[in-house]
Design a protein around this motif. Structure first.
Motif, PDB file in Angstrom:
ATOM      1  N   LEU A  83      59.094  15.376  61.961  1.00  0.00           N
ATOM      2  CA  LEU A  83      58.503  15.903  60.728  1.00  0.00           C
ATOM      3  C   LEU A  83      57.715  17.167  61.017  1.00  0.00           C
ATOM      4  N   ALA A  84      57.761  18.089  60.086  1.00  0.00           N
ATOM      5  CA  ALA A  84      56.817  19.216  60.060  1.00  0.00           C
ATOM      6  C   ALA A  84      55.747  18.847  59.046  1.00  0.00           C
ATOM      7  N   MET A  85      54.495  19.090  59.384  1.00  0.00           N
ATOM      8  CA  MET A  85      53.414  18.658  58.502  1.00  0.00           C
ATOM      9  C   MET A  85      52.380  19.769  58.340  1.00  0.00           C
ATOM     10  N   GLU A  86      51.806  19.840  57.158  1.00  0.00           N
ATOM     11  CA  GLU A  86      50.817  20.884  56.893  1.00  0.00           C
ATOM     12  C   GLU A  86      49.609  20.735  57.827  1.00  0.00           C
ATOM     13  N   PRO A  87      49.045  21.846  58.283  1.00  0.00           N
ATOM     14  CA  PRO A  87      47.948  21.804  59.262  1.00  0.00           C
ATOM     15  C   PRO A  87      46.662  21.160  58.766  1.00  0.00           C
ATOM     16  N   THR A  88      46.552  20.908  57.471  1.00  0.00           N
ATOM     17  CA  THR A  88      45.310  20.338  56.937  1.00  0.00           C
ATOM     18  C   THR A  88      45.250  18.823  57.104  1.00  0.00           C
ATOM     19  N   ILE A  89      46.248  18.235  57.740  1.00  0.00           N
ATOM     20  CA  ILE A  89      46.298  16.789  57.886  1.00  0.00           C
ATOM     21  C   ILE A  89      45.084  16.300  58.690  1.00  0.00           C
ATOM     22  N   LYS A  90      44.553  15.142  58.329  1.00  0.00           N
ATOM     23  CA  LYS A  90      43.353  14.609  58.984  1.00  0.00           C
ATOM     24  C   LYS A  90      43.723  13.725  60.167  1.00  0.00           C
ATOM     25  N   PHE A  91      43.097  14.000  61.309  1.00  0.00           N
ATOM     26  CA  PHE A  91      43.254  13.163  62.498  1.00  0.00           C
ATOM     27  C   PHE A  91      41.875  12.692  62.926  1.00  0.00           C
ATOM     28  N   GLU A  92      41.733  11.395  63.120  1.00  0.00           N
ATOM     29  CA  GLU A  92      40.451  10.789  63.494  1.00  0.00           C
ATOM     30  C   GLU A  92      40.569  10.216  64.905  1.00  0.00           C
ATOM     31  N   GLY A  93      39.906  10.835  65.861  1.00  0.00           N
ATOM     32  CA  GLY A  93      39.961  10.379  67.235  1.00  0.00           C
ATOM     33  C   GLY A  93      39.318   9.021  67.419  1.00  0.00           C
ATOM     34  N   GLU A 151      52.569  20.458  63.506  1.00  0.00           N
ATOM     35  CA  GLU A 151      51.871  21.099  62.396  1.00  0.00           C
ATOM     36  C   GLU A 151      52.405  22.505  62.150  1.00  0.00           C
ATOM     37  N   THR A 152      52.789  22.774  60.919  1.00  0.00           N
ATOM     38  CA  THR A 152      53.177  24.128  60.513  1.00  0.00           C
ATOM     39  C   THR A 152      53.374  24.160  59.015  1.00  0.00           C
ATOM     40  N   ASN A 153      53.075  25.296  58.417  1.00  0.00           N
ATOM     41  CA  ASN A 153      53.425  25.548  57.015  1.00  0.00           C
ATOM     42  C   ASN A 153      54.603  26.502  56.917  1.00  0.00           C
ATOM     43  N   SER A 154      55.044  27.016  58.064  1.00  0.00           N
ATOM     44  CA  SER A 154      56.068  28.061  58.081  1.00  0.00           C
ATOM     45  C   SER A 154      57.472  27.491  57.924  1.00  0.00           C
ATOM     46  N   ILE A 155      58.170  27.911  56.889  1.00  0.00           N
ATOM     47  CA  ILE A 155      59.560  27.495  56.697  1.00  0.00           C
ATOM     48  C   ILE A 155      60.431  28.063  57.806  1.00  0.00           C
ATOM     49  N   HIS A 156      60.044  29.216  58.363  1.00  0.00           N
ATOM     50  CA  HIS A 156      60.824  29.825  59.434  1.00  0.00           C
ATOM     51  C   HIS A 156      60.782  28.971  60.703  1.00  0.00           C
ATOM     52  N   VAL A 157      59.606  28.422  61.009  1.00  0.00           N
ATOM     53  CA  VAL A 157      59.481  27.541  62.170  1.00  0.00           C
ATOM     54  C   VAL A 157      60.281  26.266  61.944  1.00  0.00           C
ATOM     55  N   GLN A 158      60.246  25.746  60.734  1.00  0.00           N
ATOM     56  CA  GLN A 158      61.010  24.528  60.428  1.00  0.00           C
ATOM     57  C   GLN A 158      62.501  24.767  60.592  1.00  0.00           C
ATOM     58  N   ARG A 159      62.977  25.916  60.095  1.00  0.00           N
ATOM     59  CA  ARG A 159      64.403  26.229  60.237  1.00  0.00           C
ATOM     60  C   ARG A 159      64.781  26.393  61.709  1.00  0.00           C
ATOM     61  N   GLU A 160      63.918  27.072  62.452  1.00  0.00           N
ATOM     62  CA  GLU A 160      64.184  27.298  63.867  1.00  0.00           C
ATOM     63  C   GLU A 160      64.327  25.966  64.592  1.00  0.00           C
ATOM     64  N   GLN A 161      63.396  25.048  64.340  1.00  0.00           N
ATOM     65  CA  GLN A 161      63.459  23.748  65.008  1.00  0.00           C
ATOM     66  C   GLN A 161      64.654  22.938  64.536  1.00  0.00           C
ATOM     67  N   VAL A 186      61.369  33.692  67.799  1.00  0.00           N
ATOM     68  CA  VAL A 186      61.803  34.522  68.926  1.00  0.00           C
ATOM     69  C   VAL A 186      62.398  33.685  70.043  1.00  0.00           C
ATOM     70  N   SER A 187      62.455  32.378  69.847  1.00  0.00           N
ATOM     71  CA  SER A 187      62.897  31.506  70.924  1.00  0.00           C
ATOM     72  C   SER A 187      64.347  31.061  70.798  1.00  0.00           C
ATOM     73  N   LEU A 188      65.084  31.608  69.850  1.00  0.00           N
ATOM     74  CA  LEU A 188      66.484  31.227  69.707  1.00  0.00           C
ATOM     75  C   LEU A 188      67.297  31.748  70.883  1.00  0.00           C
ATOM     76  N   PRO A 189      68.254  30.945  71.376  1.00  0.00           N
ATOM     77  CA  PRO A 189      69.108  31.406  72.470  1.00  0.00           C
ATOM     78  C   PRO A 189      69.928  32.630  72.054  1.00  0.00           C
ATOM     79  N   ARG A 190      70.374  33.379  73.044  1.00  0.00           N
ATOM     80  CA  ARG A 190      71.093  34.622  72.779  1.00  0.00           C
ATOM     81  C   ARG A 190      72.367  34.394  71.963  1.00  0.00           C
ATOM     82  N   ASP A 191      73.071  33.287  72.224  1.00  0.00           N
ATOM     83  CA  ASP A 191      74.322  33.065  71.498  1.00  0.00           C
ATOM     84  C   ASP A 191      74.087  32.856  70.009  1.00  0.00           C
TER      85      ASP A 191
END
Length: 376
Positions: A83-93, A151-161, A186-191
């Protein structure tokens, strides 16, 4: 008996860590909760032809097979949902002393995930949509499954992954090709990066207001319609051939040692050439391949090779469309796109097929025909 109160928040045990600047969580969730907290972003285009989402359509047979496995007592489900999740998610240690561990930079705790309406959820499924759908349909939806969250809000990062995760799976190449121009990682393979420019140009040809191919190219994000007469595979192959040909009409606009270049000049050349094709062969234009071999994959490939040959004779890029039209007019009477036969091939117009042999044969016939005409 009072009805069960709907969950407002899912609280799950989790381990938090980091990869670079990105926060990662490993957690476990009941299958029934996945579609309560995560949306599926389908690949489609909006009214302005902008690409939305990245997920392919549900594969019902595959979903039903998984659901049947679960219904028949299957309880081993070790493959993690991503899952990609918005960065505002709460985590309680977790409170208390830390036990000595050999794995550093990992924090135990609880993840608080809000439950929202469809389309407004805080997470998006990057990998595992078929499994998630199967879990929701199964009579065993309470099965707890592993979930990896970043964590990400970026659709570009989601597509990349999404592309990277699915590379080893039978993901349709057309789907990947359409997503690539919208992936800015920027991490996509050359092919994969070498396929970005052709797909970007294909998108432009299908949407640019001056393009003669506007609305004629069928892409994965579009529903089938009578207006789509050319497959994007045919257009992509034509563009790649020109880019990879040292003397190609588009190759001269590539950056040396790079897969980028002057995309606007490439697009203008394609628009000018195919506008000239439309002007020269109006009766064969925008018709289904079964009625016109000009719109057939073999015709697109052969004309693309002819474009390279004609462009090589141009002394200037000014009035390029008129130049292409004048050169195409030389061979107009000898082409058999919708009726008759190719005399040099001894083949009827509708006998040309989308095979490597026929593509090569038709391409050579057009180039040789043009060469004969310019010698006169």
């Amino acid at each position: 008996m009072k009805p069960k109160k709907a969950l407002q928040t899912v609280i799950a045990p989790a381990v938090r860590s980091k990869q670079g600047d990105t926060t990662i969580y490993l957690t476990f969730l009941p299958g029934s909760d996945l579609l309560q907290i995560a949306d599926i972003r389908r690949l489609q285009r909006d009214e302005n032809h902008e690409l939305e989402g990245f997920q392919r359509q549900e594969i019902r047979d595959h979903v039903n097979e998984i659901a049947q496995y679960l219904d028949n007592g299957g309880t081993l489900f070790p493959n993690a949902i991503i899952l990609a999740m918005e960065p505002t998610i709460k985590f309680e240690g977790s409170r208390g002393g830390k036990a000595e561990v050999t794995v550093k930079d990992a924090v135990l705790g609880r993840l608080h995930i809000p439950v929202r309406e469809l389309g407004q959820r805080s997470a998006w499924i990057v990998d595992g949509q078929q499994r998630s759908l199967a879990l929701s349909k199964s009579s065993n939806p309470g099965l707890v499954v592993p979930v990896v969250v970043f964590e990400t809000n970026s659709i570009h990062v989601q597509r990349e992954q999404f592309i990277l995760v699915n590379r080893a799976k039978p993901l349709p190449q057309r789907l990947i090709d359409e997503l690539l121009p919208e992936t800015q990682g920027v991490s996509l393979p050359r092919d994969l990066t070498t396929r970005q420019m052709p797909s970007r140009l294909c998108n432009e040809l299908n949407t640019h207001e001056q393009s003669p191919l506007r609305g004629l190219i069928k892409r994965s994000s579009q529903a089938s319609g009578a207006g789509h007469v050319v497959t994007d595979t045919a257009i992509l192959d034509m563009i790649k051939r020109s880019l990879n040909n040292p003397n190609g009409a588009l190759a001269g606009f590539k950056d040396l040692g790079d897969d980028t270049g002057d995309a606007s000049s490439m697009l203008q050349t394609l628009i000018d050439f195919w506008s000239a094709v439309k002007e020269t062969f109006p009766d064969a234009w925008a018709r289904p391949p079964s009625q016109s071999r000009l719109m057939h994959s073999a015709g697109i490939a052969a004309l693309g090779d002819l474009m390279d040959r004609i462009a090589a004779r141009a002394t200037t890029r000014k009035r390029q469309r008129e130049f292409f039209a004048a050169e195409l007019a030389r061979i107009k009477k000898d082409c058999a796109w919708t009726e008759g036969s190719w005399k040099s091939l001894d083949r009827e117009w509708d006998e040309i097929q989308n095979t490597p042999q026929d593509v090569k044969m038709l391409s050579q016939a057009l180039v040789q025909l043009y060469a004969q005409k310019i010698k006169r």
